[in-house]
Design a protein around this motif. Structure first.
Motif, PDB file in Angstrom:
ATOM      1  N   GLY A  15       0.855  -1.197   0.000  1.00  0.00           N
ATOM      2  CA  GLY A  15       0.000   0.000   0.000  1.00  0.00           C
ATOM      3  C   GLY A  15       0.882   1.235   0.000  1.00  0.00           C
ATOM      4  O   GLY A  15       0.680   2.188   0.733  1.00  0.00           O
ATOM      5  N   THR A  16       1.844   1.220  -0.891  1.00  0.00           N
ATOM      6  CA  THR A  16       2.897   2.251  -0.907  1.00  0.00           C
ATOM      7  C   THR A  16       2.395   3.631  -1.335  1.00  0.00           C
ATOM      8  O   THR A  16       3.015   4.647  -1.026  1.00  0.00           O
ATOM      9  CB  THR A  16       4.048   1.769  -1.826  1.00  0.00           C
ATOM     10  OG1 THR A  16       5.151   2.620  -1.731  1.00  0.00           O
ATOM     11  CG2 THR A  16       3.602   1.686  -3.295  1.00  0.00           C
TER      12      THR A  16
ATOM     13  N   PHE B  50       5.663   5.695  -0.092  1.00  0.00           N
ATOM     14  CA  PHE B  50       6.099   5.870   1.304  1.00  0.00           C
ATOM     15  C   PHE B  50       5.808   4.635   2.122  1.00  0.00           C
ATOM     16  O   PHE B  50       4.668   4.162   2.120  1.00  0.00           O
ATOM     17  CB  PHE B  50       5.387   7.073   1.925  1.00  0.00           C
ATOM     18  CG  PHE B  50       5.636   8.321   1.140  1.00  0.00           C
ATOM     19  CD1 PHE B  50       6.888   8.898   1.128  1.00  0.00           C
ATOM     20  CD2 PHE B  50       4.620   8.884   0.378  1.00  0.00           C
ATOM     21  CE1 PHE B  50       7.132  10.036   0.382  1.00  0.00           C
ATOM     22  CE2 PHE B  50       4.867  10.020  -0.364  1.00  0.00           C
ATOM     23  CZ  PHE B  50       6.117  10.604  -0.372  1.00  0.00           C
TER      24      PHE B  50
ATOM     25  N   ASP C  29       0.813  -1.571  -4.819  1.00  0.00           N
ATOM     26  CA  ASP C  29      -0.404  -0.792  -4.551  1.00  0.00           C
ATOM     27  C   ASP C  29      -1.530  -1.273  -5.462  1.00  0.00           C
ATOM     28  O   ASP C  29      -1.298  -1.691  -6.589  1.00  0.00           O
ATOM     29  CB  ASP C  29      -0.176   0.714  -4.749  1.00  0.00           C
ATOM     30  CG  ASP C  29      -1.172   1.528  -3.938  1.00  0.00           C
ATOM     31  OD1 ASP C  29      -0.817   1.978  -2.819  1.00  0.00           O
ATOM     32  OD2 ASP C  29      -2.327   1.688  -4.388  1.00  0.00           O
ATOM     33  N   SER C  30      -2.770  -1.168  -4.925  1.00  0.00           N
ATOM     34  CA  SER C  30      -3.918  -1.635  -5.697  1.00  0.00           C
ATOM     35  C   SER C  30      -4.431  -0.577  -6.669  1.00  0.00           C
ATOM     36  O   SER C  30      -5.305  -0.863  -7.474  1.00  0.00           O
ATOM     37  CB  SER C  30      -5.034  -2.070  -4.742  1.00  0.00           C
ATOM     38  OG  SER C  30      -5.314  -1.028  -3.850  1.00  0.00           O
TER      39      SER C  30
ATOM     40  N   ARG D 161      -1.327   5.129  -9.204  1.00  0.00           N
ATOM     41  CA  ARG D 161      -0.176   5.376  -8.299  1.00  0.00           C
ATOM     42  C   ARG D 161       1.039   4.580  -8.773  1.00  0.00           C
ATOM     43  O   ARG D 161       2.176   5.045  -8.667  1.00  0.00           O
ATOM     44  CB  ARG D 161      -0.544   5.001  -6.860  1.00  0.00           C
ATOM     45  CG  ARG D 161      -1.743   5.812  -6.381  1.00  0.00           C
ATOM     46  CD  ARG D 161      -1.670   6.233  -4.949  1.00  0.00           C
ATOM     47  NE  ARG D 161      -2.607   7.315  -4.726  1.00  0.00           N
ATOM     48  CZ  ARG D 161      -3.639   7.286  -3.883  1.00  0.00           C
ATOM     49  NH1 ARG D 161      -3.855   6.221  -3.140  1.00  0.00           N
ATOM     50  NH2 ARG D 161      -4.430   8.334  -3.749  1.00  0.00           N
TER      51      ARG D 161
ATOM     52  N   ARG E  71      -3.493  -6.273  -5.405  1.00  0.00           N
ATOM     53  CA  ARG E  71      -3.977  -6.252  -4.026  1.00  0.00           C
ATOM     54  C   ARG E  71      -3.087  -7.167  -3.191  1.00  0.00           C
ATOM     55  O   ARG E  71      -2.740  -8.271  -3.634  1.00  0.00           O
ATOM     56  CB  ARG E  71      -5.431  -6.733  -3.954  1.00  0.00           C
ATOM     57  CG  ARG E  71      -6.409  -5.899  -4.776  1.00  0.00           C
ATOM     58  CD  ARG E  71      -7.832  -6.100  -4.301  1.00  0.00           C
ATOM     59  NE  ARG E  71      -7.987  -5.593  -2.950  1.00  0.00           N
ATOM     60  CZ  ARG E  71      -8.181  -4.315  -2.621  1.00  0.00           C
ATOM     61  NH1 ARG E  71      -8.251  -3.399  -3.571  1.00  0.00           N
ATOM     62  NH2 ARG E  71      -8.293  -3.940  -1.373  1.00  0.00           N
ATOM     63  N   ALA E  72      -2.758  -6.724  -2.007  1.00  0.00           N
ATOM     64  CA  ALA E  72      -1.853  -7.499  -1.140  1.00  0.00           C
ATOM     65  C   ALA E  72      -2.374  -8.922  -0.936  1.00  0.00           C
ATOM     66  O   ALA E  72      -1.615  -9.894  -1.039  1.00  0.00           O
ATOM     67  CB  ALA E  72      -1.724  -6.801   0.207  1.00  0.00           C
ATOM     68  N   GLU E  73      -3.684  -9.038  -0.681  1.00  0.00           N
ATOM     69  CA  GLU E  73      -4.231 -10.356  -0.339  1.00  0.00           C
ATOM     70  C   GLU E  73      -4.204 -11.317  -1.527  1.00  0.00           C
ATOM     71  O   GLU E  73      -4.283 -12.531  -1.353  1.00  0.00           O
ATOM     72  CB  GLU E  73      -5.641 -10.226   0.271  1.00  0.00           C
ATOM     73  CG  GLU E  73      -6.686  -9.549  -0.584  1.00  0.00           C
ATOM     74  CD  GLU E  73      -6.673  -8.018  -0.493  1.00  0.00           C
ATOM     75  OE1 GLU E  73      -5.579  -7.421  -0.481  1.00  0.00           O
ATOM     76  OE2 GLU E  73      -7.753  -7.430  -0.481  1.00  0.00           O
TER      77      GLU E  73
ATOM     78  N   ARG F 169       2.565   1.729   5.703  1.00  0.00           N
ATOM     79  CA  ARG F 169       2.179   2.937   6.451  1.00  0.00           C
ATOM     80  C   ARG F 169       0.799   3.380   5.982  1.00  0.00           C
ATOM     81  O   ARG F 169       0.550   3.504   4.785  1.00  0.00           O
ATOM     82  CB  ARG F 169       3.203   4.050   6.195  1.00  0.00           C
ATOM     83  CG  ARG F 169       2.964   5.286   7.050  1.00  0.00           C
ATOM     84  CD  ARG F 169       3.952   6.393   6.743  1.00  0.00           C
ATOM     85  NE  ARG F 169       3.546   7.188   5.618  1.00  0.00           N
ATOM     86  CZ  ARG F 169       3.928   8.452   5.406  1.00  0.00           C
ATOM     87  NH1 ARG F 169       4.731   9.045   6.268  1.00  0.00           N
ATOM     88  NH2 ARG F 169       3.512   9.115   4.360  1.00  0.00           N
ATOM     89  N   ALA F 170      -0.083   3.596   6.954  1.00  0.00           N
ATOM     90  CA  ALA F 170      -1.404   4.187   6.703  1.00  0.00           C
ATOM     91  C   ALA F 170      -2.236   3.400   5.699  1.00  0.00           C
ATOM     92  O   ALA F 170      -2.804   3.966   4.766  1.00  0.00           O
ATOM     93  CB  ALA F 170      -1.253   5.641   6.243  1.00  0.00           C
TER      94      ALA F 170
HETATM   95  C1  LIG Z   1      -3.602   6.163   2.749  1.00  0.00           C
HETATM   96  S1  LIG Z   1      -2.663   5.496   1.443  1.00  0.00           S
HETATM   97  C2  LIG Z   1      -1.054   5.419   2.182  1.00  0.00           C
HETATM   98  C3  LIG Z   1       0.021   5.447   1.161  1.00  0.00           C
HETATM   99  C4  LIG Z   1       1.465   5.449   1.694  1.00  0.00           C
HETATM  100  N1  LIG Z   1       1.804   4.182   2.339  1.00  0.00           N
HETATM  101  C5  LIG Z   1       1.690   6.608   2.632  1.00  0.00           C
HETATM  102  O1  LIG Z   1       1.922   6.364   3.826  1.00  0.00           O
HETATM  103  O2  LIG Z   1       1.635   7.752   2.179  1.00  0.00           O
HETATM  104  C6  LIG Z   1      -3.133   3.780   1.400  1.00  0.00           C
HETATM  105  C7  LIG Z   1      -2.694   3.081   0.124  1.00  0.00           C
HETATM  106  O3  LIG Z   1      -2.910   1.677   0.277  1.00  0.00           O
HETATM  107  C8  LIG Z   1      -3.416   1.151  -0.927  1.00  0.00           C
HETATM  108  N2  LIG Z   1      -4.135  -0.086  -0.566  1.00  0.00           N
HETATM  109  C9  LIG Z   1      -5.239  -0.206   0.227  1.00  0.00           C
HETATM  110  N3  LIG Z   1      -5.600  -1.485   0.348  1.00  0.00           N
HETATM  111  C10 LIG Z   1      -4.697  -2.213  -0.376  1.00  0.00           C
HETATM  112  C11 LIG Z   1      -4.542  -3.613  -0.647  1.00  0.00           C
HETATM  113  N4  LIG Z   1      -5.396  -4.514  -0.161  1.00  0.00           N
HETATM  114  N5  LIG Z   1      -3.502  -4.004  -1.410  1.00  0.00           N
HETATM  115  C12 LIG Z   1      -2.644  -3.091  -1.936  1.00  0.00           C
HETATM  116  N6  LIG Z   1      -2.758  -1.764  -1.727  1.00  0.00           N
HETATM  117  C13 LIG Z   1      -3.764  -1.324  -0.958  1.00  0.00           C
HETATM  118  C14 LIG Z   1      -4.287   2.273  -1.491  1.00  0.00           C
HETATM  119  O4  LIG Z   1      -4.470   2.163  -2.899  1.00  0.00           O
HETATM  120  C15 LIG Z   1      -3.487   3.509  -1.112  1.00  0.00           C
HETATM  121  O5  LIG Z   1      -2.603   3.920  -2.131  1.00  0.00           O
END
Ligand SMILES: C[S@@+](CC[C@H](N)C(=O)[O-])C[C@H]1O[C@@H](n2cnc3c(N)ncnc32)[C@H](O)[C@@H]1O
Length: 234
Positions: free
Chosen positions: A73-74, A78, A96-97, A101, A123-125, A143-144
């Motif tokens: 979820g980069t 980040f 990232d999904s 991005r 997707r991570a899963e 993160r986040a």
């Molecule tokens: C709030 S952003 C945080 C991005 C970065 N890690 C940061 O700290 O700035 C959450 C990110 O996670 C990605 N995301 C959410 N669920 C995900 C999943 N199951 N697999 C991959 N990426 C995912 C979203 O697309 C989004 O870009």
């Protein structure tokens, strides 16, 4: 920002590294209008809340040269991109999904001339079930992205036995961690330690939750059908 900014916080960088942070900042600024990467836009805040915060993960004590790291979820990169600029020996998959991005990260990797950084759409899963990627990383970072119980199911399957998952959280991690105890165990992890820290200029408190992988994750995890999110492990 010049090198004094980084030196002040204990990170001495070369001119090339300082330039890469500057280039990354400009790309973020340029692409943010198109694809909504971050609400943080003011330079000092970007440098502290995104760049420095990402670098502070090195305080975990588990990042070493030449490791393979997956950043789950980069988003705009980040903590992965700042860590790579800081330590060029690290190899990254940035997952990232959201495809837009990943398109942005492809440009960042090219313009900053970063070797061994692979932006990956998925997707991570789902990615965690694939041979060759499952249990193949020394470190997973995130993160986040999701509450701890969901995050553990997304991230621990990627980590090799003996490796670490580092969750970057805010100051109110204690309750989240408490209800995640059985998920940590079920997924093959063990709580190693938590590091609390504060960003400069009163820009907030943060924590690193460091989980060591001590056993292989059972193959039924991560569960499919959105279950890690809709029915978190407890
Ligand atoms: C709030 S952003 C945080 C991005 C970065 N890690 C940061 O700290 O700035 C959450 C990110 O996670 C990605 N995301 C959410 N669920 C995900 C999943 N199951 N697999 C991959 N990426 C995912 C979203 O697309 C989004 O870009």
């Amino acid at each position: 920002m010049n090198n004094n900014f980084f030196i002040e916080y204990g990170y001495e960088l070369t001119d090339i590294q300082v330039q890469k942070f500057d280039d990354f900042y400009r790309l973020l600024e340029e692409w943010n209008y198109k694809i909504d990467i971050t609400k943080i836009v003011e330079p000092e805040e970007v440098y502290i809340k995104h760049f420095l915060d990402s670098l502070l993960i090195t305080k975990s004590g588990v990042i070493e040269k030449n490791q393979n790291i997956i950043d789950i979820g980069t988003g705009g990169g980040f903590p992965g991109i700042p860590l790579k600029i800081y330590n060029d020996s690290l190899n990254f998959v940035l997952l990232d999904s959201l495809k837009k991005r990943i398109n942005f990260l492809d440009v960042v990797v090219e313009k900053l001339n970063l070797d061994n950084v692979v932006p990956l759409h998925g997707r991570a899963e789902e990615a965690a079930r694939k041979e060759g990627i499952r249990e193949s990383f020394d470190i997973a970072t995130s993160r986040a992205v999701a509450p701890m119980q969901t995050l553990l199911e997304y991230c621990l399957p990627f980590v090799k036995v003996g490796g670490y998952f580092i969750a970057m959280k805010g100051p109110n991690y204690k309750e989240e961690l408490k209800i995640s105890k059985s998920a940590i165990k079920l997924l093959g992890g063990m709580l190693d330690r938590v590091i609390e820290y504060e960003l400069p200029n009163n820009l907030g408190k943060r924590s690193l939750i460091i989980i060591k992988k001590i056993k292989a994750t059972p193959y039924r995890f991560p569960r499919s059908g959105g279950k890690p999110k809709s029915k978190p492990l407890n």
